[in-house]
Write a protein that holds these residues in place. Structure first.
Motif, PDB file in Angstrom:
ATOM      1  N   VAL A   8       0.763  -1.262  -0.047  1.00 38.07           N
ATOM      2  CA  VAL A   8       0.030  -0.047   0.055  1.00 38.07           C
ATOM      3  C   VAL A   8       0.987   1.192   0.013  1.00 38.07           C
ATOM      4  CG1 VAL A   8      -1.570   1.333   1.471  1.00 38.07           C
ATOM      5  CG2 VAL A   8      -1.984  -1.031   1.054  1.00 38.07           C
ATOM      6  N   ARG A   9       0.596   2.332  -0.730  1.00 35.72           N
ATOM      7  CA  ARG A   9       0.940   3.462  -0.803  1.00 35.72           C
ATOM      8  C   ARG A   9       0.248   4.538  -0.559  1.00 35.72           C
ATOM      9  NH1 ARG A   9       5.699   4.203  -5.527  1.00 35.72           N
ATOM     10  NH2 ARG A   9       6.423   5.149  -3.905  1.00 35.72           N
ATOM     11  N   ALA A  10       0.656   5.491   0.351  1.00 39.86           N
ATOM     12  CA  ALA A  10      -0.228   6.865   0.408  1.00 39.86           C
ATOM     13  C   ALA A  10       0.668   8.165   0.183  1.00 39.86           C
ATOM     14  CB  ALA A  10      -1.276   6.916   1.736  1.00 39.86           C
ATOM     15  N   PRO A  11       0.378   9.050  -0.535  1.00 37.47           N
ATOM     16  CA  PRO A  11       1.319  10.272  -0.426  1.00 37.47           C
ATOM     17  C   PRO A  11       0.980  11.333   0.593  1.00 37.47           C
ATOM     18  CG  PRO A  11      -0.587  10.622  -2.047  1.00 37.47           C
ATOM     19  CD  PRO A  11      -0.678   9.194  -1.488  1.00 37.47           C
ATOM     20  N   GLY A  12       1.894  12.237   0.904  1.00 37.65           N
ATOM     21  CA  GLY A  12       1.693  13.521   1.887  1.00 37.65           C
ATOM     22  C   GLY A  12       1.216  14.391   0.896  1.00 37.65           C
ATOM     23  N   ARG A  13       1.113  15.492   1.325  1.00 37.33           N
ATOM     24  CA  ARG A  13       0.829  16.699   0.490  1.00 37.33           C
ATOM     25  C   ARG A  13       1.418  17.753   0.460  1.00 37.33           C
ATOM     26  NH1 ARG A  13       0.873  19.406   3.793  1.00 37.33           N
ATOM     27  NH2 ARG A  13      -0.563  19.997   5.551  1.00 37.33           N
ATOM     28  N   VAL A  14       1.375  18.861  -0.143  1.00 35.01           N
ATOM     29  CA  VAL A  14       1.721  20.079  -0.257  1.00 35.01           C
ATOM     30  C   VAL A  14       0.605  21.096  -0.534  1.00 35.01           C
ATOM     31  CG1 VAL A  14       3.318  22.115  -1.211  1.00 35.01           C
ATOM     32  CG2 VAL A  14       4.230  19.597  -0.708  1.00 35.01           C
ATOM     33  N   ASN A  15       0.360  22.306   0.174  1.00 33.13           N
ATOM     34  CA  ASN A  15      -0.612  23.143   0.144  1.00 33.13           C
ATOM     35  C   ASN A  15       0.178  24.270  -0.899  1.00 33.13           C
ATOM     36  OD1 ASN A  15      -1.040  22.211   2.861  1.00 33.13           O
ATOM     37  ND2 ASN A  15      -2.932  23.019   2.492  1.00 33.13           N
ATOM     38  N   LEU A  16      -0.654  24.505  -2.030  1.00 30.83           N
ATOM     39  CA  LEU A  16       0.013  25.566  -2.843  1.00 30.83           C
ATOM     40  C   LEU A  16      -0.714  26.968  -2.332  1.00 30.83           C
ATOM     41  CD1 LEU A  16      -0.934  24.141  -6.534  1.00 30.83           C
ATOM     42  CD2 LEU A  16       1.368  24.169  -5.048  1.00 30.83           C
ATOM     43  N   ILE A  38       6.618  -0.894   7.871  1.00 32.84           N
ATOM     44  CA  ILE A  38       6.387   0.475   7.349  1.00 32.84           C
ATOM     45  C   ILE A  38       7.747   0.975   6.884  1.00 32.84           C
ATOM     46  CG2 ILE A  38       5.630   2.675   8.104  1.00 32.84           C
ATOM     47  CD1 ILE A  38       3.923   1.015  10.038  1.00 32.84           C
ATOM     48  N   ASP A  39       7.749   1.746   5.842  1.00 33.77           N
ATOM     49  CA  ASP A  39       8.648   2.483   5.124  1.00 33.77           C
ATOM     50  C   ASP A  39       8.045   3.941   4.662  1.00 33.77           C
ATOM     51  OD1 ASP A  39      11.153   3.363   4.824  1.00 33.77           O
ATOM     52  OD2 ASP A  39      11.316   2.429   2.696  1.00 33.77           O
ATOM     53  N   GLY A  40       8.981   4.869   4.389  1.00 36.53           N
ATOM     54  CA  GLY A  40       8.384   6.189   3.838  1.00 36.53           C
ATOM     55  C   GLY A  40       9.520   7.051   3.355  1.00 36.53           C
ATOM     56  N   THR A  41       9.163   7.968   2.731  1.00 37.18           N
ATOM     57  CA  THR A  41      10.203   9.115   2.385  1.00 37.18           C
ATOM     58  C   THR A  41       9.794  10.649   2.644  1.00 37.18           C
ATOM     59  OG1 THR A  41       9.482   8.819   0.196  1.00 37.18           O
ATOM     60  CG2 THR A  41      11.367   7.566   0.422  1.00 37.18           C
ATOM     61  N   ILE A  42       8.866  10.775   3.324  1.00 38.01           N
ATOM     62  CA  ILE A  42       8.146  11.819   3.832  1.00 38.01           C
ATOM     63  C   ILE A  42       8.891  12.397   5.194  1.00 38.01           C
ATOM     64  CG2 ILE A  42       6.076  13.175   4.381  1.00 38.01           C
ATOM     65  CD1 ILE A  42       4.534  11.026   3.233  1.00 38.01           C
ATOM     66  N   PRO A  43       9.755  13.438   5.140  1.00 34.92           N
ATOM     67  CA  PRO A  43      10.317  13.680   6.227  1.00 34.92           C
ATOM     68  C   PRO A  43       9.295  14.146   7.469  1.00 34.92           C
ATOM     69  CG  PRO A  43      11.196  15.148   4.406  1.00 34.92           C
ATOM     70  CD  PRO A  43       9.662  14.257   4.029  1.00 34.92           C
ATOM     71  N   ALA A  44       9.686  13.598   8.475  1.00 37.14           N
ATOM     72  CA  ALA A  44       8.751  13.610   9.829  1.00 37.14           C
ATOM     73  C   ALA A  44       8.724  15.025  10.356  1.00 37.14           C
ATOM     74  CB  ALA A  44       9.447  12.738  11.045  1.00 37.14           C
ATOM     75  N   SER A  45       7.637  15.361  10.754  1.00 33.23           N
ATOM     76  CA  SER A  45       7.238  16.772  11.173  1.00 33.23           C
ATOM     77  C   SER A  45       7.566  17.692  10.411  1.00 33.23           C
ATOM     78  CB  SER A  45       7.869  16.756  12.686  1.00 33.23           C
ATOM     79  OG  SER A  45       7.659  15.606  13.555  1.00 33.23           O
ATOM     80  N   SER A  46       7.414  17.769   9.128  1.00 37.06           N
ATOM     81  CA  SER A  46       7.727  18.576   7.907  1.00 37.06           C
ATOM     82  C   SER A  46       6.830  19.588   7.545  1.00 37.06           C
ATOM     83  CB  SER A  46       8.784  17.893   7.036  1.00 37.06           C
ATOM     84  OG  SER A  46       7.951  16.897   6.187  1.00 37.06           O
ATOM     85  N   LYS A  81      21.264  17.483   5.866  1.00 35.81           N
ATOM     86  CA  LYS A  81      20.038  17.239   5.401  1.00 35.81           C
ATOM     87  C   LYS A  81      19.382  17.798   4.171  1.00 35.81           C
ATOM     88  CE  LYS A  81      18.226  17.051  10.102  1.00 35.81           C
ATOM     89  NZ  LYS A  81      17.296  17.903  11.060  1.00 35.81           N
ATOM     90  N   GLN A  82      20.390  18.671   3.538  1.00 37.53           N
ATOM     91  CA  GLN A  82      19.932  19.334   2.239  1.00 37.53           C
ATOM     92  C   GLN A  82      19.422  18.385   1.092  1.00 37.53           C
ATOM     93  OE1 GLN A  82      21.906  19.866  -1.054  1.00 37.53           O
ATOM     94  NE2 GLN A  82      19.988  20.687  -1.591  1.00 37.53           N
ATOM     95  N   THR A  83      20.155  17.400   0.962  1.00 44.45           N
ATOM     96  CA  THR A  83      19.598  16.333  -0.178  1.00 44.45           C
ATOM     97  C   THR A  83      18.281  15.786   0.085  1.00 44.45           C
ATOM     98  OG1 THR A  83      20.565  14.499   0.867  1.00 44.45           O
ATOM     99  CG2 THR A  83      21.800  15.519  -0.856  1.00 44.45           C
ATOM    100  N   GLN A  84      17.738  15.758   1.126  1.00 45.32           N
ATOM    101  CA  GLN A  84      16.354  15.483   1.294  1.00 45.32           C
ATOM    102  C   GLN A  84      15.379  16.552   1.752  1.00 45.32           C
ATOM    103  OE1 GLN A  84      18.787  13.858   3.600  1.00 45.32           O
ATOM    104  NE2 GLN A  84      18.997  12.260   1.932  1.00 45.32           N
ATOM    105  N   SER A  85      15.945  17.798   1.570  1.00 44.90           N
ATOM    106  CA  SER A  85      15.217  18.837   1.945  1.00 44.90           C
ATOM    107  C   SER A  85      14.848  19.941   0.720  1.00 44.90           C
ATOM    108  CB  SER A  85      15.965  19.774   2.965  1.00 44.90           C
ATOM    109  OG  SER A  85      16.244  18.895   4.350  1.00 44.90           O
TER     110      SER A  85
END
Length: 467
Positions: free
Chosen positions: A39-47, A144-152, A447-451
């Motif tokens: 299963v995969r679920a994305p995070g989101r960004v508010n424009l 569980i695994d993921g690529t969304i930075p925590a508390s970001s 952390k720049q490459t992930q940020s």
């Protein structure tokens, strides 16, 4: 189920994906058997606030970002077990290097004072269990695994809730539409104490590749919005973490908006006890946003309201006020009702204007959209007061580096900015922000490459079956 509303289910060639292969290997190592599905679920960004786009990386050496990936299987159906009460949820989290977690299905408790990662999973599980009124549920094993930075500010927690809801639905042989899943996951995340509105879960399920979405509620609906070409959105993490469930900032703002809506409703002769949101109040009155902004100016004063003044305005007791407040806002002594209502209604106007510009695409569309993002940021900073020094600095750097618009995204008080950058300025923009914000600080540089990276809108949550 409406056309196009079915949850996507995709075949998956695990061997062609390094991340899925690692996830599968870790699952087999932990549980001694292969997963039944992924299963995969994305995070989101508010424009812009209440105008979210689900974004994923389009050109990045690390591949697709902003997904929680979860492998699971239905292991615990065994005919010789005397009772289903022994069935458990087993969770192993490779994302945060946490201890494994397990709990019997009939002993699930979510501690709102300790927003631990496993509780977000339990929110999704419990939401599906209660929706179908399942007295019991099959046990499940999850990796569980993921690529969304925590508390970001990119909704890693909501993505995990959505993953858990999908897993529980699939493991129990149930079927729900994307709309239904979004509504259930929005409600059940409140089990952990966050008074969210449901936008994060909605875009996680309803996102479509290449499209931003205008998310509206009561009833839930999502409208495709095509952002004009010629610019990309760039995510930059301030590296200031803020866990909205671990602080009162987010819920205080929700309560201030709730009280403002009730005070305004009372002055209009409505049944204010039933009014919970400023948007609901506008709908009940049947007026436009300009009228609501004028009403705020006439009724509310800019000075903070004390608890006593709120009680006086609503003709209620301190005990009745406590019943309105959430559990973790009981000790709040003053409320900025005018500022919060002004922000919400003015931001709603910017949302509609954003959509209008995207639909009509005038020659200066990108600059107009950028201006709206800048206005949004200023209102978030000054009227909603959900920025922080790191975000203020980063927004300023992004604007000086060539962005036409930049704002904070997510709950605020930390996390990420999103900037609209002309395509022909992207490389210089990334280089400048990297040098000025990240390289100037050792912790950020690590952390720049992930940020810091450019994005385009991606697709929503899905179930994958190995082929």
């Amino acid at each position: 189920m409406a056309d196009g509303d079915a949850l996507p289910q995709h075949p998956l060639q695990v061997s062609e994906s390094e991340r899925f292969m690692k996830l599968k290997d870790a699952f087999i190592s932990k549980y001694s058997m292969p997963p039944a599905f992924y299963v995969r679920a994305p995070g989101r960004v508010n424009l812009i606030d209440f105008f979210p786009a689900d974004l994923c990386v389009v050109s990045d050496e690390h591949g697709e970002r902003f997904h929680q990936d979860t492998a699971t299987m239905e292991k615990q159906y065994q005919d010789n077990w005397p009772t289903i009460l022994f069935f458990k949820i087993y969770l192993s989290n490779g994302l945060y290097f946490c201890r494994d977690y397990n709990v019997p299905i009939n002993e699930i408790q979510i501690d709102t004072t300790k927003p631990l990662w496993q509780y977000y999973f339990l929110c999704g599980f419990k939401g599906i269990q209660e929706h179908f009124n399942l007295p019991t549920s099959c046990g499940i094993n999850c990796m569980i695994d993921g690529t969304i930075p925590a508390s970001s500010g990119l909704s890693s927690s909501s993505a995990l809730v959505c993953c858990a809801g999908l897993i529980t639905m699939r493991a129990n042989g149930k079927v729900l539409s994307k709309m239904e899943l979004a509504e259930i996951c929005a409600r059940c995340e409140r089990y952990i104490g966050t008074e969210g509105g449901g936008m994060d879960q909605s875009i996680s399920f309803l996102a479509e590749k290449g499209m931003a979405k205008l998310i509206e509620f009561n009833p839930l609906r999502a409208t495709n919005v095509k952002v004009p070409s010629g610019a990309v959105f760039v995510i930059a993490n301030s590296c200031k973490e803020m866990n909205k469930a671990a602080t009162t900032h987010f819920n205080i703002r929700v309560m201030e908006c709730r009280i403002a809506a009730k005070v305004l409703a009372k002055t209009k002769g409505l049944e204010w006890q039933k009014v919970l949101k400023l948007g609901d109040l506008q709908q009940e009155l049947g007026v436009d946003l300009e009228t609501m902004l004028s009403t705020v100016e006439q009724v509310l004063h800019p000075e903070p309201y004390s608890r006593e003044e709120v009680c006086q305005c609503l003709a209620i007791s301190q005990k009745e006020l406590s019943n309105i407040l959430s559990q973790n806002t009981q000790d709040v002594t003053s409320f900025k009702l005018y500022q919060r209502a002004q922000h919400v209604y003015s931001e709603a106007g910017r949302v509609l204007e954003f959509k209008r510009i995207c639909d009509e695409t005038p020659a200066n569309a990108l600059q107009l959209l950028g201006d709206l993002m800048n206005q949004s940021y200023t209102s978030c900073r000054d009227m909603y007061e959900c920025s922080c020094p790191e975000l203020d600095q980063l927004v300023d750097i992004c604007m000086q580096s060539g962005a036409v618009g930049s704002r904070l995204t997510g709950a605020g008080w930390g996390g990420c900015t999103v900037s609209m950058v002309p395509t022909n300025k992207l490389e210089s923009f990334l280089a400048t922000v990297q040098d000025v914000y990240y390289e100037a600080n050792a912790d950020r540089a690590a952390k720049q490459t992930q940020s810091l990276f450019a994005t385009h809108p991606g697709g929503g949550a899905a179930v994958y079956h190995e082929v």
